[in-house]
Design an enzyme around this catalytic site. Structure first.
Site, PDB file in Angstrom:
ATOM      1  N   HIS A   3       0.848  -1.187   0.000  1.00  0.00           N
ATOM      2  CA  HIS A   3       0.000   0.000   0.000  1.00  0.00           C
ATOM      3  C   HIS A   3       0.889   1.244   0.000  1.00  0.00           C
ATOM      4  CE1 HIS A   3      -2.248   3.165   2.410  1.00  0.00           C
ATOM      5  NE2 HIS A   3      -3.066   2.968   1.409  1.00  0.00           N
ATOM      6  N   ASN A   4       0.547   2.235  -0.837  1.00  0.00           N
ATOM      7  CA  ASN A   4       1.323   3.482  -0.900  1.00  0.00           C
ATOM      8  C   ASN A   4       2.827   3.191  -0.881  1.00  0.00           C
ATOM      9  OD1 ASN A   4      -1.077   4.845  -0.951  1.00  0.00           O
ATOM     10  ND2 ASN A   4      -0.891   5.740   1.081  1.00  0.00           N
TER      11      ASN A   4
ATOM     12  N   GLU B 298       1.762   0.115  -5.426  1.00  0.00           N
ATOM     13  CA  GLU B 298       0.820   1.217  -5.615  1.00  0.00           C
ATOM     14  C   GLU B 298       1.578   2.491  -5.976  1.00  0.00           C
ATOM     15  OE1 GLU B 298      -3.150   3.167  -3.611  1.00  0.00           O
ATOM     16  OE2 GLU B 298      -1.649   2.287  -2.276  1.00  0.00           O
TER      17      GLU B 298
ATOM     18  N   ASP C 135       0.675   6.564  -6.591  1.00  0.00           N
ATOM     19  CA  ASP C 135      -0.263   7.694  -6.583  1.00  0.00           C
ATOM     20  C   ASP C 135       0.272   8.775  -7.517  1.00  0.00           C
ATOM     21  OD1 ASP C 135      -1.472   6.230  -4.640  1.00  0.00           O
ATOM     22  OD2 ASP C 135      -1.706   7.874  -3.217  1.00  0.00           O
TER      23      ASP C 135
ATOM     24  N   HIS D 186       1.620  11.435  -1.821  1.00  0.00           N
ATOM     25  CA  HIS D 186       0.319  11.240  -1.180  1.00  0.00           C
ATOM     26  C   HIS D 186      -0.444  12.551  -1.253  1.00  0.00           C
ATOM     27  CE1 HIS D 186      -1.908   9.068   2.318  1.00  0.00           C
ATOM     28  NE2 HIS D 186      -2.431   8.792   1.142  1.00  0.00           N
TER      29      HIS D 186
ATOM     30  N   GLU E  70      -3.117   4.923  -8.668  1.00  0.00           N
ATOM     31  CA  GLU E  70      -4.163   5.810  -8.171  1.00  0.00           C
ATOM     32  C   GLU E  70      -3.936   7.114  -8.922  1.00  0.00           C
ATOM     33  OE1 GLU E  70      -5.689   8.080  -4.254  1.00  0.00           O
ATOM     34  OE2 GLU E  70      -4.891   6.069  -3.944  1.00  0.00           O
TER      35      GLU E  70
END
Length: 647
Positions: free
Chosen positions: A181-182, A211, A213, A226, A260
């Site tokens: 995640h992230n 992931e 973003d 983020h 994302e």
């Protein structure tokens, strides 16, 4: 144990003296010389323990030097373990050597080896016996026996599970997939740094779903960070370059890039260009075989391929047709979608520093059963076809309900669900959840209030078959220990074949009602001893008061923890000789964690080391359990010595 008992064979004695004689030409040696001399014996040792034993030996002396007799005593203290000597004597009629036939008997009777024992016994002698004269006679001295018992061949983890042994030809949705995640964050979720090391370290740990973003950057260069927080920014281009370099260092099996995506169509085109130009042949840009996809391909079919997980315009068949026609003029076209982000929940589950205008998307997060949520109002966001067309088998699709997915979702469409909502599904709709994950890849991600990058327990989501249970890899703790332990299996490939009852769409298994799918295991673990455990950080005398917790993680019925007694003031060689019994209803999903702690008080313990592995990866017999630090690094030679039996 006396010196005579340890070195019963004169040949061993001569071998030992031959190794040390040159170092004692001057008569005595200091601590540093002692440490260098121990290295000649090619056995792992902890410098802190040697230093402690050395200081104890020279205590109250005027000079801090030792002679040959002192060195022998230090060597015996560090290397010659009584529990090994007891086993050795049981198979050595003369208490000096173990013959080839006796090694074979030991393998069969004690280690539960069933195949090629004669060949294995010979290989052990040739590999581990350090004394040439004994080796030529095809025998094993106590020195050779120690080296064998300390080796990976006696590890608690099955040796053949260190390689890819599972069938890799099932559809992607039939596997647990190591997921981050992230991935770009290496600290907290709000003000910490974004760093390329996040991707490098995750890939080197066997992670297969990363992931990214993506946001608009200056000079038409997309950036990764983020959103709506104070985390630092890194170029999208650099992220893809690092992924290209390390994608297949540890595993040959496919990597999924979960985007994302918050970028404008113009910068989405830049992203698409970087993905194609940097990843080259590694990037999957078309279907394997026929364009009409009725079943996901297998990890085997996708070896050395990188897949893009993102929203997609239209159907897979339509995008394949566009590529076949090579419509270069369409590259700059865009289409509207309700939400460009991969995870419609994820973009709003990030605990931003400032409230966002579209946070209404989170309404209905708390619903726990299948009926569709009331659709939140969302602005139309444009997606560049150039990026959309790179999405092949991993199209992000908003999760509405289990019923909606069964009726409308295509096999190549994936869902992302926040941990809070997913946990309610586990509690109230487990059967539907299991059916859903038997068909569709489902990704779980941490809730937004985990600002410190803490993690949830991944086990509860593996129990219902969720493939991508995404964790913050940068945060040590039990959750990452479970993640690392689970994905030790199948050669650390990042893909673990799910049990048949989580793949079979006709099965009725749930974690709360295992029913006829239960093939319970009776497991017995004798905790014998510890060896060179990390001393307590609070100890000035290199000691600890160690105890061992043995924990089972699995379906709710299997969750249990058992604790040993405390051994006072002994981190070097604590001895327990305690047996623990477990009945495990669903061993296919169970993990076992050995955790060594130092008892500081009756209510407080200090972590010293741990090791976690799948229950079905346990070796039977006398085995060593290597200990790992909180960050996953090996604490060798720190270990536990156990005897494992199950049926």
């Amino acid at each position: 144990m006396t010196w005579a008992e340890s070195f019963l064979n004169p040949i061993s004695h001569t071998w030992f003296l031959n190794i040390i004689q040159d170092d004692f030409m001057g008569g005595k040696i200091n601590l540093e010389n002692t440490i260098e001399l121990l290295k000649k014996f090619q056995l792992p040792f902890d410098r802190a323990h040697v230093k402690h034993v050395f200081k104890k030996t020279v205590d109250k002396r005027k000079e801090h030097m030792i002679n040959t007799e002192d060195f022998r005593a230090i060597y015996r203290t560090i290397v010659h373990r009584p529990e090994f000597l007891e086993l050795f004597r049981a198979y050595s009629p003369n208490s000096k050597t173990v013959a080839h036939d006796q090694v074979v008997e030991f393998l069969k009777k004690e280690q539960y080896e069933t195949e090629n024992c004669e060949t294995t016994a010979l290989e052990i002698i040739l590999k581990y016996e350090p004394i040439e004269e004994v080796r030529k006679r095809r025998q094993l001295s106590f020195e050779g026996f120690i080296r064998y018992m300390d080796s990976e061949e006696c590890s608690v983890f099955k040796s053949h599970h260190r390689t890819v042994y599972q069938d890799m030809n099932y559809p992607l949705c039939d596997y647990f997939i190591s997921s981050s995640h992230n991935t770009y964050l290496i600290s907290d979720q709000l003000i910490g740094p974004s760093h390329l090391w996040g991707y490098t370290s995750a890939l080197l740990k066997g992670c297969r779903c990363l992931e990214i973003d993506c946001w608009d950057g200056s000079n038409n260069e997309p950036i990764v960070h983020h959103g709506h927080t104070l985390t630092s920014k890194i170029p999208f281009r650099s992220v893809i370059q690092v992924i290209e370099k390390y994608a297949f260092e540890v595993s040959d099996y496919p990597v999924v890039l979960s985007l994302e995506n918050h970028c404008s169509p113009q910068q989405q085109e830049v992203m698409a260009d970087y993905l194609e130009s940097i990843l080259g042949e590694k990037l999957l840009t078309s279907t394997i075989g026929e364009a009409r996809v009725t079943q996901l391909p297998s990890p085997e079919a996708l070896k050395f391929k990188i897949l893009i997980k993102n929203k997609k315009v239209g159907t897979l068949e339509e995008s394949m047709l566009r590529r076949d026609l090579d419509s270069h003029g369409e590259k700059g076209e865009v289409s509207e979608s309700e939400n460009v982000s991969d995870d419609e929940d994820d973009s709003d589950d990030t605990a931003p520093l400032w409230p966002q205008h579209d946070s209404s998307k989170r309404k209905g997060e708390g619903t726990s059963s299948a009926p569709p949520r009331k659709k939140a109002k969302m602005k139309k966001v444009k997606i560049a076809l150039a990026l959309s067309d790179l999405v092949i088998y991993t199209k992000s699709e908003k999760f509405v309900s289990f019923e909606h997915s069964q009726n409308h979702q295509k096999c190549y469409e994936n869902n992302s669900i926040g941990e809070v909502r997913a946990r309610k599904f586990v509690k109230h709709s487990a059967r539907e959840f299991v059916l859903h994950t038997s068909k569709f890849i489902t990704r779980i991600y941490p809730k937004g209030t985990r600002a410190t990058s803490s993690n949830y327990n991944p086990q509860e989501f593996w129990n219902v078959g969720c493939q991508m249970v995404a964790l913050n890899f940068q945060t040590p703790g039990i959750q990452m220990e479970l993640q690392n332990g689970k994905f030790l299996d199948n050669g650390g490939s990042g893909y673990i074949l799910k049990p048949e009852f989580l793949r079979n769409q006709g099965a009725t298994f749930t974690p709360h009602n295992v029913g006829r799918y239960s093939r319970s295991m009776s497991l017995s673990i004798k905790l014998i001893s510890g060896h060179q455990l990390p001393p307590s950080s609070l100890s000035k005398t290199n000691k600890a008061d160690p105890l061992v917790q043995i924990e089972i993680y699995g379906v709710p019925e299997d969750q249990t923890k058992k604790r040993s007694s405390v051994i006072k003031s002994n981190a070097l060689s604590p001895r327990w000789d305690e047996t623990f019994s477990f009945t495990i209803q669903v061993p296919e999903l169970a993990l076992i964690r050995f955790c060594v702690e130092d008892e500081i008080s009756l209510v407080s313990n200090e972590f010293l080391g741990q090791y976690t592995l799948p229950v079905l990866s346990l070796n039977k017999g006398y085995r060593n359990v290597p200990l790992l630090a909180k960050d996953g690094t090996n604490l060798k030679p720190a270990s536990l010595f156990v005897h494992i039996w199950y049926y």
